[in-house]
Design an enzyme around this catalytic site. Structure first.
Site, PDB file in Angstrom:
ATOM      1  N   CYS A   2      13.948  14.525   9.178  1.00  0.00           N
ATOM      2  CA  CYS A   2      14.519  15.166  10.356  1.00  0.00           C
ATOM      3  C   CYS A   2      14.783  14.133  11.448  1.00  0.00           C
ATOM      4  O   CYS A   2      14.111  13.120  11.532  1.00  0.00           O
ATOM      5  CB  CYS A   2      13.551  16.196  10.907  1.00  0.00           C
ATOM      6  SG  CYS A   2      13.152  17.476   9.726  1.00  0.00           S
ATOM      7  N   TRP A  78      15.584  18.218   7.497  1.00  0.00           N
ATOM      8  CA  TRP A  78      15.266  18.032   6.089  1.00  0.00           C
ATOM      9  C   TRP A  78      14.238  19.110   5.789  1.00  0.00           C
ATOM     10  O   TRP A  78      13.102  19.037   6.238  1.00  0.00           O
ATOM     11  CB  TRP A  78      14.673  16.652   5.873  1.00  0.00           C
ATOM     12  CG  TRP A  78      14.715  16.244   4.457  1.00  0.00           C
ATOM     13  CD1 TRP A  78      14.570  17.029   3.363  1.00  0.00           C
ATOM     14  CD2 TRP A  78      14.933  14.927   3.978  1.00  0.00           C
ATOM     15  NE1 TRP A  78      14.682  16.288   2.225  1.00  0.00           N
ATOM     16  CE2 TRP A  78      14.899  14.999   2.571  1.00  0.00           C
ATOM     17  CE3 TRP A  78      15.144  13.699   4.591  1.00  0.00           C
ATOM     18  CZ2 TRP A  78      15.073  13.878   1.775  1.00  0.00           C
ATOM     19  CZ3 TRP A  78      15.307  12.601   3.791  1.00  0.00           C
ATOM     20  CH2 TRP A  78      15.291  12.681   2.402  1.00  0.00           C
ATOM     21  N   ASN A 102      10.416  17.970  14.605  1.00  0.00           N
ATOM     22  CA  ASN A 102      10.161  17.162  13.402  1.00  0.00           C
ATOM     23  C   ASN A 102       8.696  17.309  13.050  1.00  0.00           C
ATOM     24  O   ASN A 102       7.865  17.366  13.960  1.00  0.00           O
ATOM     25  CB  ASN A 102      10.383  15.668  13.684  1.00  0.00           C
ATOM     26  CG  ASN A 102      11.834  15.320  13.800  1.00  0.00           C
ATOM     27  OD1 ASN A 102      12.686  16.174  13.622  1.00  0.00           O
ATOM     28  ND2 ASN A 102      12.106  14.065  14.119  1.00  0.00           N
ATOM     29  N   GLU A 486      -6.616  -1.308  -3.720  1.00  0.00           N
ATOM     30  CA  GLU A 486      -5.526  -1.426  -2.747  1.00  0.00           C
ATOM     31  C   GLU A 486      -6.037  -2.065  -1.449  1.00  0.00           C
ATOM     32  O   GLU A 486      -5.346  -2.877  -0.834  1.00  0.00           O
ATOM     33  CB  GLU A 486      -4.926  -0.027  -2.490  1.00  0.00           C
ATOM     34  CG  GLU A 486      -3.955   0.082  -1.327  1.00  0.00           C
ATOM     35  CD  GLU A 486      -2.695  -0.770  -1.445  1.00  0.00           C
ATOM     36  OE1 GLU A 486      -2.505  -1.422  -2.477  1.00  0.00           O
ATOM     37  OE2 GLU A 486      -1.925  -0.812  -0.465  1.00  0.00           O
ATOM     38  N   LYS A 490      -4.451  -5.402   0.125  1.00  0.00           N
ATOM     39  CA  LYS A 490      -3.899  -5.460   1.493  1.00  0.00           C
ATOM     40  C   LYS A 490      -4.521  -6.627   2.241  1.00  0.00           C
ATOM     41  O   LYS A 490      -3.834  -7.376   2.913  1.00  0.00           O
ATOM     42  CB  LYS A 490      -4.176  -4.169   2.286  1.00  0.00           C
ATOM     43  CG  LYS A 490      -3.326  -2.970   2.024  1.00  0.00           C
ATOM     44  CD  LYS A 490      -1.927  -3.047   2.547  1.00  0.00           C
ATOM     45  CE  LYS A 490      -0.998  -3.633   1.533  1.00  0.00           C
ATOM     46  NZ  LYS A 490      -0.448  -2.764   0.519  1.00  0.00           N
ATOM     47  N   HIS A 509     -22.545  -5.316 -13.021  1.00  0.00           N
ATOM     48  CA  HIS A 509     -22.282  -5.883 -14.345  1.00  0.00           C
ATOM     49  C   HIS A 509     -21.689  -7.284 -14.240  1.00  0.00           C
ATOM     50  O   HIS A 509     -21.041  -7.756 -15.169  1.00  0.00           O
ATOM     51  CB  HIS A 509     -21.369  -4.946 -15.138  1.00  0.00           C
ATOM     52  CG  HIS A 509     -22.009  -3.612 -15.371  1.00  0.00           C
ATOM     53  ND1 HIS A 509     -23.033  -3.431 -16.265  1.00  0.00           N
ATOM     54  CD2 HIS A 509     -21.820  -2.409 -14.769  1.00  0.00           C
ATOM     55  CE1 HIS A 509     -23.431  -2.169 -16.230  1.00  0.00           C
ATOM     56  NE2 HIS A 509     -22.712  -1.532 -15.323  1.00  0.00           N
TER      57      HIS A 509
END
Ligand code: F6R
Length: 614
Positions: A2, A78, A102, A486, A490, A509
């Site tokens: 939007c 949208w 929006n 992740e 980063k 381990h």
């Protein structure tokens, strides 16, 4: 996505609103509309024109039935809640109020329920109720300003709003919570826009509203208030018109801007993948994936690189748990060379922000050559993968400029979770009630991300210590294991600090040998069924000298209050959507660490945004 534009001035606005909408076309949309206050001999009248489809349709509508005034708002929609038709297109009207929006109003159905009997609703949108609330408040005798401020307090969700009111001359009311909104300053004219692009050609002096801000804009004045309704002065930024599409706004880096955009970008992803009005995951047919039938598939093969691969690893848990569908996740550069044993009823999904990554593209082609059905989950719909796959699925996160992927990651996760729910429903493993609850949790993500962003200052402080480390570990279990991977990626790619992500139970381990006095260990552990176990693993490293940062929720923080060196308290979130919300904290941690170290955050050394070589 939007888009919003609004003009408060003393010259005709219609053509300029249309121009503004055209500049927002790049965000994608399925309907558009404008509303103006028309001054004629009978006094001021609030009028609108809306059209399904492209802005040329709206322009044609206006040509047939002209409207104009010196005050107006406009929107490209949208669809999130309700079909992409003219009725559901913005601006929405209720009594004297015209409104564009929006984002997602999460509690729209409760609010509609509250107004039942008093107001009649014309649309299937989450937005319309906001216009009714403002009008209803004015009917009780409140001033327009109070009615607007009062309405904002009743809303839950992430949103940007622009409002004009019949009888309130020359005034736009605007608000920002979760979704960006900028005010452009002109001469005898002021503007609102969902981004600098909307304001390009109108103004180069821009005030970016801060989280929770709202504003009253007339042609000669701009008053800004914070979330406590206190008048505040926000900095004016000069933007270069030509660069407006790629402006950093008030942000120091694109990466930070993209981290902060996530309430909005996730909303856009949700828009595409779920029917939030009916709390339903969209069926393959609704997603225009005509020949896809989750029931006929025996396996899913997710293929990707880097951050996109970690999104795929999280999705493996979701598809296996929600749809009982076996999932393979492959790093694209390994896939075709290991000559995988592929079975026919497998859907191969290439997950890629750019849709151009050479290895992922080669893997996609390899799957096609073996006769598999293929799909591309991409951010760039014009990309090669989207064109070559049998099914193209856009995540709609908007252009990602920072080399380190942030908003594409959360949008990939959001899309994959929505698909896993749809698969679970179609395969008969998710009841209607559970589907409803899961979709409700999905619609809460933009708000929960907004809340998590409030941890920014705390994270910046923690990052100072982290920036002094030589190496760091990230731990998580279940869906938070790939998130640990992740987090580590980063950190290493933008701060250049060596970092590793591990499944919390795996550390002993081998890698625990690396823990020494002061080694930072970031532990991702919301208070879910794995919490106790993850905290035990945290204690194993604590006793060996690690400096631990626990990322959890209030319940987890209470339980583990003396066990971690620092605790970041994220909002309470359901187990399925938790990795999407927790992603924000690890992104901010990496970002601030890199800023403390003075690296080139947006273009880290040796990295490219799109890796088109093997
Ligand atoms: C990390 C990052 C990369 C990309 C990877 C895949 O922040 O951005 O690891 O995720 O290069 O790129 P796409 O998603 O474009 O295929």
């Amino acid at each position: 996505m939007c888009g919003i534009i609004g003009i408060a001035g003393d010259q005709s606005v219609t053509n300029r609103l249309l121009d503004g909408l055209k500049r927002l076309e790049y965000r994608g949309y399925d309907s558009a509309g404008i509303a103006v206050i028309e001054n004629n001999k009978d006094g001021d009248i609030l009028k609108r024109r809306r059209a399904q489809g492209k802005i040329v349709n709206l322009a044609e509508r206006i040509k047939q039935e002209p409207v104009d005034g010196v005050l107006g708002i406009a929107h490209t929609r949208w669809a999130t809640h309700g079909a992409p038709n003219e009725t559901n297109a913005h601006p929405h009207f209720a009594g004297r109020v015209g409104l564009v929006h929006n984002g997602i109003i999460e509690n729209f159905s409760q609010l509609r329920e509250q107004l039942k009997g008093k107001r009649s609703f014309q649309t299937q949108t989450d937005t319309e109720v906001v216009a009714h609330l403002i009008d209803e408040a004015m009917n009780t005798g409140m001033s327009a300003k109070d009615a607007f401020a009062n309405t904002l307090k009743q809303l839950t969700g992430a949103f940007a709003l622009g409002v004009i009111i019949d009888g309130i001359d020359g005034t736009i009311f605007a608000a920002r919570r979760g979704c960006p909104l900028a005010i452009g300053l002109g001469d005898s004219e002021n503007y609102i826009g969902s981004d600098a692009m909307a304001l390009a050609t109108l103004s180069t002096r821009v005030i970016y509203l801060e989280e929770g801000d709202w504003a009253i804009i007339t042609k000669d004045s701009v008053e800004v208030f914070d979330e406590n309704d206190t008048a505040v002065v926000r900095e004016t930024t000069i933007v270069s018109t030509s660069m407006a599409a790629a402006e950093k706004g008030n942000y120091r880096h694109f990466m930070l801007k993209e981290i902060y955009e996530q309430p909005e970008t996730v909303s856009h992803t949700l828009t595409h993948f779920i029917d939030a009005f009916h709390y339903k995951a969209k069926t393959p047919k609704e997603l225009e994936l005509e020949n896809l039938d989750w029931r006929k598939l025996e396996r899913l093969s997710l293929i990707a690189c880097g951050t996109a691969a970690y999104a795929a690893y999280v999705a493996k848990y979701w598809f296996e748990q929600l749809a009982l569908m076996p999932v393979d996740v492959d790093i694209a550069s390994e896939f075709r060379y290991r000559k995988p044993a592929l079975s026919k009823n497998t859907l191969a999904v290439a997950v890629s922000q750019s849709g151009e990554t050479a290895d992922t593209l080669a893997a996609l082609r390899y799957c096609q050559s073996k006769g598999l059905q293929t799909a591309a989950l991409v951010n760039v719909l014009e990309s090669t993968m989207a064109r070559e796959a049998d099914f193209a699925m856009p995540i709609n996160a908007g252009p990602e400029i920072g080399v380190a992927s942030t908003k594409a990651f959360t949008s990939q996760l959001t899309a994959l979770l929505s698909l896993a729910i749809a698969a679970g429903v179609q395969r008969g493993h998710i009841s209607e009630e559970r589907e409803h609850a899961l979709i409700q949790s999905l619609t809460q993500i933009p708000r929960l991300i907004t809340e998590t962003l409030k941890l920014d200052k705390d994270i910046e402080a923690l990052a100072l210590d982290l920036s002094k480390a030589k190496s760091a570990f990230y731990l998580g279990r279940g869906v938070h294991f790939p998130l640990a991977l992740e987090g580590a990626l980063k950190l290493k790619e933008i701060s250049y600090i060596h970092a590793e992500g591990y499944a919390a139970g795996e550390l002993k381990h081998g890698p625990i040998a690396l823990i020494e006095e002061g080694t930072p260990v970031i532990v991702i552990a919301p208070s879910d069924e794995m919490f106790e176990k993850t905290v035990s693993n945290m204690q194993e490293v604590s006793t060996r000298g690690a400096k631990t940062i626990l990322i959890t929720d209030a319940k987890g923080a209470k339980h583990a209050k003396d066990m971690a060196d620092a605790i970041l308290i994220c909002p309470e979130v359901c187990p399925e959507t938790a990795p999407i919300v927790y992603a924000i904290s690890i992104q901010l941690l990496a970002y601030h660490t890199a800023v403390h170290l003075g690296t080139d955050v947006d273009q880290p050394r040796n990295l490219a945004k799109s890796v088109t070589v093997e």
